[in-house]
Design a protein around this motif. Structure first.
Motif, mmCIF file in Angstrom:
data_model
loop_
_atom_site.group_PDB
_atom_site.id
_atom_site.type_symbol
_atom_site.label_atom_id
_atom_site.label_comp_id
_atom_site.label_asym_id
_atom_site.label_seq_id
_atom_site.Cartn_x
_atom_site.Cartn_y
_atom_site.Cartn_z
ATOM 1 N N GLU A 97 22.909 -3.459 5.016
ATOM 2 C CA GLU A 97 22.111 -2.440 5.702
ATOM 3 C C GLU A 97 21.177 -1.723 4.726
ATOM 4 N N THR A 98 21.669 -1.468 3.535
ATOM 5 C CA THR A 98 20.863 -0.775 2.523
ATOM 6 C C THR A 98 19.734 -1.673 2.028
ATOM 7 N N ILE A 144 15.549 -0.943 2.531
ATOM 8 C CA ILE A 144 14.508 -0.973 1.497
ATOM 9 C C ILE A 144 13.361 -1.879 1.947
ATOM 10 N N ALA A 145 13.686 -3.017 2.541
ATOM 11 C CA ALA A 145 12.648 -3.917 3.052
ATOM 12 C C ALA A 145 11.868 -3.249 4.191
ATOM 13 N N GLU A 146 12.559 -2.549 5.077
ATOM 14 C CA GLU A 146 11.895 -1.841 6.181
ATOM 15 C C GLU A 146 10.914 -0.794 5.674
ATOM 16 N N LEU A 147 11.261 -0.147 4.572
ATOM 17 C CA LEU A 147 10.424 0.918 4.016
ATOM 18 C C LEU A 147 9.163 0.384 3.340
ATOM 19 N N THR A 148 9.110 -0.918 3.108
ATOM 20 C CA THR A 148 7.966 -1.527 2.424
ATOM 21 C C THR A 148 7.426 -2.691 3.274
ATOM 22 N N PRO A 149 6.976 -2.414 4.505
ATOM 23 C CA PRO A 149 6.601 -3.486 5.424
ATOM 24 C C PRO A 149 5.379 -4.299 4.993
ATOM 25 N N ASP A 150 4.529 -3.741 4.160
ATOM 26 C CA ASP A 150 3.323 -4.455 3.741
ATOM 27 C C ASP A 150 3.569 -5.393 2.566
ATOM 28 N N ALA A 151 4.776 -5.403 2.040
ATOM 29 C CA ALA A 151 5.108 -6.241 0.888
ATOM 30 C C ALA A 151 5.720 -7.560 1.344
#
Length: 182
Positions: A143-144, A148-155
């Motif tokens: 989940e963690t 982190i991936a959700e918080l950086t959707p443009d990457a």
């Protein structure tokens, strides 16, 4: 004949310097950004930096968290409930020079600490590759990493890694699997 030898020596030296510079330039293109409260994440982040040649960046809150466990968990829980964005006291210099950004944190209240939101919202991740990693005691690793991936959707995102406490077992193999090191 001597001129030819000198010429070849000069060419080979220049080639060697060029290769060295390119390898060092590539190493400097990796940033390992991490938040650590207990020191476990810092230990893991330093290990990743040693393996990759990347640059360490410690995410530090303007207002430090309590040093005792229970008061710290209470502050962290309140931040999560309020959807806070704790201020960060430092900034990444030369952000645009990094292609790959490792983002690491401990698992707090089933997810990434709110200061990771602050960090992710402070930079443009378009065109970057993000590699999430975390430390955890027993649960909520996946989940963690997903947060982190959700918080950086443009990457672009590579497979993340979770370390139990400060255990670095498996990190070298993971870095090879995601092709960050050979």
């Amino acid at each position: 004949m001597m001129k030819l030898k000198l010429f070849l020596l000069t060419v080979l030296t220049a080639f060697g310097i060029s290769c060295y510079a390119q390898n060092n330039e590539k190493a400097n293109r990796i940033l390992i950004a991490y938040f650590s409260w207990s020191g476990n994440m810092e230990h893991v982040a330093k290990y990743i930096a040693e393996q990759t040649g990347g640059t360490l960046f410690r995410i530090e809150p303007v207002k430090p968290y309590p040093t005792e466990y229970t008061p710290c968990t209470e502050v962290a829980k309140a931040e999560k409930e309020r959807n806070d964005r704790p201020a960060i006291k430092n900034k990444v210099t030369d952000w645009d020079s990094y292609d790959t950004v490792f983002i690491g944190c401990p698992v707090w209240w089933w997810t990434a600490p709110m200061i990771i939101n602050t960090f992710a919202e402070s930079y443009d991740f378009k065109g970057k590759t993000v590699v999430p990693f975390c430390t955890y005691a027993s649960t909520y690793r996946d989940e963690t990493l997903a947060r982190i991936a959700e918080l950086t959707p443009d990457a672009n995102h590579l497979k993340g890694f979770g370390a139990v406490d400060r255990n670095t077992d498996g990190i070298t193999e993971w870095l090879k699997e995601i092709k960050v090191i050979k």
